[in-house]
Design an enzyme around this catalytic site. Structure first.
Site: not given
Length: 123
Positions: A7, A30, A96, A102, A109
């Site tokens: 967020c 990432d 996930n 996980g 996401h």
């Protein structure tokens, strides 16, 4: 959510390497990539897990998944075909959900992994 990492990224309170943004979604690199291309696609609204989604989220989920091929093409890992029709390249998508699934950040996401294999984190 006041303390949600994603967020805060969506609100631009925490910097990220943004690769795509519209009114509903944000996609960024990432910070700990498990493949040569490792992008995250998040909704700008807070939904903790895929398990919390229902029919009202259908359009948002479709938009997240439909963005993956575009991002793959833009980052050099789209599926391509040679002159004989043999496929090459490619990417993987992953969501996930929950601790046994996980999930580490509790904001929905989608991971988009791509690039030459082997990848470090074949999850």
């Amino acid at each position: 959510m006041d303390n949600c990492l994603f967020c805060k990224i969506a609100a631009k309170q925490i910097p990220s390497a943004v690769v795509y943004e519209d009114d509903d979604l944000l996609a960024f690199k990432d910070i700990n990539p498990a493949a040569p291309v490792h992008l995250l696609v998040i909704p700008k609204i807070h939904v903790a897990t895929l398990s919390e989604c229902n029919g009202s989220h259908t359009e948002l989920l479709g938009k997240m998944l439909a963005l993956a091929p575009r991002l793959a093409a833009e980052h050099g890992c789209a599926v391509t075909y040679d002159a004989d029709g043999n496929p090459g390249g490619g990417y993987k998508t992953l969501i996930n959900s929950g601790p046994d699934g996980g999930q580490e950040v509790y904001h929905l996401h989608l991971h988009m992994y791509g690039g030459p294999r082997p990848w470090r984190g074949q999850r």
